[in-house]
Structure formats: C-alpha cells, structure tokens
Motif scaffolding. Sequence first.
Motif, PDB file in Angstrom:
ATOM      1  N   PHE A 111       0.796  -1.224   0.000  1.00 30.57           N
ATOM      2  CA  PHE A 111       0.000   0.000   0.000  1.00 30.57           C
ATOM      3  C   PHE A 111       0.830   1.275   0.000  1.00 30.57           C
ATOM      4  CE2 PHE A 111      -2.752  -3.205   1.917  1.00 30.57           C
ATOM      5  CZ  PHE A 111      -3.787  -3.160   1.013  1.00 30.57           C
ATOM      6  N   ALA A 112       2.072   1.204   0.471  1.00 27.19           N
ATOM      7  CA  ALA A 112       2.908   2.402   0.536  1.00 27.19           C
ATOM      8  C   ALA A 112       4.252   2.128  -0.117  1.00 27.19           C
ATOM      9  CB  ALA A 112       3.110   2.810   1.993  1.00 27.19           C
ATOM     10  N   SER A 113       4.587   2.939  -1.076  1.00 25.39           N
ATOM     11  CA  SER A 113       5.844   2.782  -1.787  1.00 25.39           C
ATOM     12  C   SER A 113       6.744   3.966  -1.494  1.00 25.39           C
ATOM     13  CB  SER A 113       5.586   2.695  -3.291  1.00 25.39           C
ATOM     14  OG  SER A 113       6.809   2.675  -3.979  1.00 25.39           O
ATOM     15  N   ALA A 114       8.043   3.714  -1.401  1.00 27.45           N
ATOM     16  CA  ALA A 114       8.994   4.788  -1.154  1.00 27.45           C
ATOM     17  C   ALA A 114       9.309   5.552  -2.435  1.00 27.45           C
ATOM     18  CB  ALA A 114      10.280   4.208  -0.574  1.00 27.45           C
ATOM     19  N   PHE A 115       8.875   5.036  -3.581  1.00 30.36           N
ATOM     20  CA  PHE A 115       9.212   5.640  -4.860  1.00 30.36           C
ATOM     21  C   PHE A 115       7.943   5.984  -5.613  1.00 30.36           C
ATOM     22  CE2 PHE A 115      12.476   2.465  -3.864  1.00 30.36           C
ATOM     23  CZ  PHE A 115      13.507   3.346  -3.583  1.00 30.36           C
ATOM     24  N   GLY A 116       8.055   6.983  -6.483  1.00 31.36           N
ATOM     25  CA  GLY A 116       6.895   7.408  -7.250  1.00 31.36           C
ATOM     26  C   GLY A 116       6.806   6.729  -8.584  1.00 31.36           C
ATOM     27  N   GLY A 117       7.567   7.203  -9.589  1.00 34.82           N
ATOM     28  CA  GLY A 117       7.372   6.712 -10.937  1.00 34.82           C
ATOM     29  C   GLY A 117       8.452   5.797 -11.457  1.00 34.82           C
ATOM     30  N   ALA A 118       9.698   6.072 -11.142  1.00 33.38           N
ATOM     31  CA  ALA A 118      10.797   5.320 -11.756  1.00 33.38           C
ATOM     32  C   ALA A 118      10.939   3.947 -11.114  1.00 33.38           C
ATOM     33  CB  ALA A 118      12.098   6.095 -11.625  1.00 33.38           C
ATOM     34  N   LYS A 119      11.244   2.970 -11.935  1.00 31.42           N
ATOM     35  CA  LYS A 119      11.482   1.629 -11.412  1.00 31.42           C
ATOM     36  C   LYS A 119      12.855   1.592 -10.771  1.00 31.42           C
ATOM     37  CE  LYS A 119       8.577  -0.604 -14.797  1.00 31.42           C
ATOM     38  NZ  LYS A 119       8.487  -1.529 -15.904  1.00 31.42           N
ATOM     39  N   ILE A 120      12.970   0.808  -9.720  1.00 31.00           N
ATOM     40  CA  ILE A 120      14.214   0.759  -8.959  1.00 31.00           C
ATOM     41  C   ILE A 120      15.361   0.225  -9.802  1.00 31.00           C
ATOM     42  CG2 ILE A 120      13.763  -1.502  -7.959  1.00 31.00           C
ATOM     43  CD1 ILE A 120      15.371   1.405  -6.140  1.00 31.00           C
ATOM     44  N   ARG A 121      15.082  -0.715 -10.681  1.00 26.26           N
ATOM     45  CA  ARG A 121      16.145  -1.279 -11.520  1.00 26.26           C
ATOM     46  C   ARG A 121      16.720  -0.215 -12.461  1.00 26.26           C
ATOM     47  NH1 ARG A 121      16.177  -6.955 -14.667  1.00 26.26           N
ATOM     48  NH2 ARG A 121      18.163  -6.655 -15.693  1.00 26.26           N
ATOM     49  N   THR A 122      15.833   0.566 -13.075  1.00 24.97           N
ATOM     50  CA  THR A 122      16.273   1.638 -13.966  1.00 24.97           C
ATOM     51  C   THR A 122      17.097   2.663 -13.214  1.00 24.97           C
ATOM     52  OG1 THR A 122      14.253   1.359 -15.260  1.00 24.97           O
ATOM     53  CG2 THR A 122      15.481   3.399 -15.577  1.00 24.97           C
ATOM     54  N   ARG A 123      16.647   3.006 -12.010  1.00 22.33           N
ATOM     55  CA  ARG A 123      17.378   3.994 -11.214  1.00 22.33           C
ATOM     56  C   ARG A 123      18.766   3.496 -10.861  1.00 22.33           C
ATOM     57  NH1 ARG A 123      13.899   6.324  -6.425  1.00 22.33           N
ATOM     58  NH2 ARG A 123      15.720   7.678  -6.291  1.00 22.33           N
ATOM     59  N   ILE A 124      18.884   2.242 -10.454  1.00 19.97           N
ATOM     60  CA  ILE A 124      20.185   1.713 -10.048  1.00 19.97           C
ATOM     61  C   ILE A 124      21.102   1.564 -11.260  1.00 19.97           C
ATOM     62  CG2 ILE A 124      21.342  -0.319  -9.093  1.00 19.97           C
ATOM     63  CD1 ILE A 124      19.075  -0.475  -7.071  1.00 19.97           C
ATOM     64  N   GLU A 125      20.567   1.143 -12.405  1.00 18.76           N
ATOM     65  CA  GLU A 125      21.385   1.070 -13.620  1.00 18.76           C
ATOM     66  C   GLU A 125      21.912   2.442 -14.006  1.00 18.76           C
ATOM     67  OE1 GLU A 125      18.862  -0.746 -16.509  1.00 18.76           O
ATOM     68  OE2 GLU A 125      19.252  -2.781 -15.774  1.00 18.76           O
ATOM     69  N   ASN A 126      21.062   3.463 -13.898  1.00 12.11           N
ATOM     70  CA  ASN A 126      21.509   4.819 -14.214  1.00 12.11           C
ATOM     71  C   ASN A 126      22.552   5.311 -13.212  1.00 12.11           C
ATOM     72  OD1 ASN A 126      19.884   5.014 -16.443  1.00 12.11           O
ATOM     73  ND2 ASN A 126      18.255   6.114 -15.395  1.00 12.11           N
ATOM     74  N   ILE A 127      22.391   4.953 -11.964  1.00 12.48           N
ATOM     75  CA  ILE A 127      23.336   5.380 -10.936  1.00 12.48           C
ATOM     76  C   ILE A 127      24.697   4.738 -11.164  1.00 12.48           C
ATOM     77  CG2 ILE A 127      23.878   5.153  -8.475  1.00 12.48           C
ATOM     78  CD1 ILE A 127      20.837   5.516  -7.981  1.00 12.48           C
ATOM     79  N   LEU A 128      24.708   3.445 -11.440  1.00 14.76           N
ATOM     80  CA  LEU A 128      25.977   2.745 -11.600  1.00 14.76           C
ATOM     81  C   LEU A 128      26.683   3.096 -12.909  1.00 14.76           C
ATOM     82  CD1 LEU A 128      25.062  -0.746 -10.129  1.00 14.76           C
ATOM     83  CD2 LEU A 128      26.286   1.131  -9.033  1.00 14.76           C
ATOM     84  N   SER A 129      25.951   3.581 -13.910  1.00 12.91           N
ATOM     85  CA  SER A 129      26.590   3.957 -15.175  1.00 12.91           C
ATOM     86  C   SER A 129      26.701   5.473 -15.327  1.00 12.91           C
ATOM     87  CB  SER A 129      25.808   3.377 -16.346  1.00 12.91           C
ATOM     88  OG  SER A 129      24.533   3.972 -16.414  1.00 12.91           O
ATOM     89  N   PHE A 130      26.591   6.211 -14.235  1.00 15.01           N
ATOM     90  CA  PHE A 130      26.598   7.673 -14.280  1.00 15.01           C
ATOM     91  C   PHE A 130      27.985   8.209 -14.611  1.00 15.01           C
ATOM     92  CE2 PHE A 130      27.246  11.755 -12.107  1.00 15.01           C
ATOM     93  CZ  PHE A 130      26.283  12.501 -12.735  1.00 15.01           C
TER      94      PHE A 130
END
Length: 107
Positions: free
Chosen positions: A61-80
């Motif tokens: 019922f409660a998510s810490a994230f809004g729109g972006a998927k966690i996998r996409t976010r982590i891939e973007n972070i690691l390839s920044f």
Amino acid sequence: MIAFVIVAFHWFNPFCWLFLKEFLADIELSCDERVLVKSGHERVKEYALSLLESKQGTTFFASAFGGAKIRTRIENILSFKKLTWVSLTVFVILIGVIFYVLLTNAG
C-alpha cells in the motif's frame, strides 16, 4: 504542482495520467543525478545500496518511490558519468544546427 493541477482538471484524459507518471519518474532520475554530482563517484555504490534497502521496506500500500522503477534507477546510478566540456560543446552545436534548419525558410 502544475502537473497535479493539470491531472486534476483533465482526470478523464489518459495522456495526462501518462504524462504525470513519466514526469514523476523524470523527477526521481533528476534527483538521483543531483545526488551523484554533489556526492562524488566514490559514494555511488552506497547510494545504490541505500535505494535497495529502502525498497525492501515497502509494502503493497505504501511505496517509497513514485514513478521510476528501482532497476532503472540503479542502472543509471551505476553507469553515471559527468558531462564533459566536449559533450556539452557538441550538444550546443547540435541544438544550434537544429534551430538553424528548423527556422530557415525552405522556399
């Protein structure tokens, strides 16, 4: 705030809901980029791990994230990678060429 007002007035339009979802995902990715620019390259893995840990604490019922998927976010972070002067210059030249082509008269 404007995006939420638009969706409130045009709640029946599915494109507004799609816009809101993508807008919130872009905000999250932008926040990730800002954190990475300010914290430096040595803290990238820490930040990705903290995202994973916070994701594990969510419920249905409660998510810490809004729109972006966690996998996409982590891939973007690691390839920044930070924007270099060369890529910025190429980008500005490309935008200039696009404006020139679109704003000149074809006839």
